[in-house]
Design a protein around this motif. Sequence first.
Motif, PDB file in Angstrom:
ATOM      1  N   GLN A   1       0.832  -1.201   0.000  1.00  0.00           N
ATOM      2  CA  GLN A   1       0.000   0.000   0.000  1.00  0.00           C
ATOM      3  C   GLN A   1       0.870   1.255   0.000  1.00  0.00           C
ATOM      4  N   CYS A   2       1.941   1.226   0.774  1.00  0.00           N
ATOM      5  CA  CYS A   2       2.863   2.367   0.802  1.00  0.00           C
ATOM      6  C   CYS A   2       3.487   2.567  -0.577  1.00  0.00           C
TER       7      CYS A   2
ATOM      8  N   ALA B   1       1.083   4.164  -2.985  1.00  0.00           N
ATOM      9  CA  ALA B   1       0.763   5.561  -2.684  1.00  0.00           C
ATOM     10  C   ALA B   1       2.008   6.439  -2.684  1.00  0.00           C
TER      11      ALA B   1
END
Length: 54
Positions: free
Chosen positions: A12-13, A16
């Motif tokens: 997820q990091c 994003a």
Amino acid sequence: MHLDWARSLRDQCAGADVPFFFKQWGGRTPKANGRQLDGRTWDQYPTEVAGVAR
């Protein structure tokens, strides 16, 4: 800590464009399991922290 949870957070990091820092595996003796996730130590930091350039 579940491996899939750590991987999901890392992914997820990455998606994003957010730096990912993996401190260590949890448990009663956290250092016993080390800091690696999938064979890599993740020490990414943002270029600025609370408005202070690194």
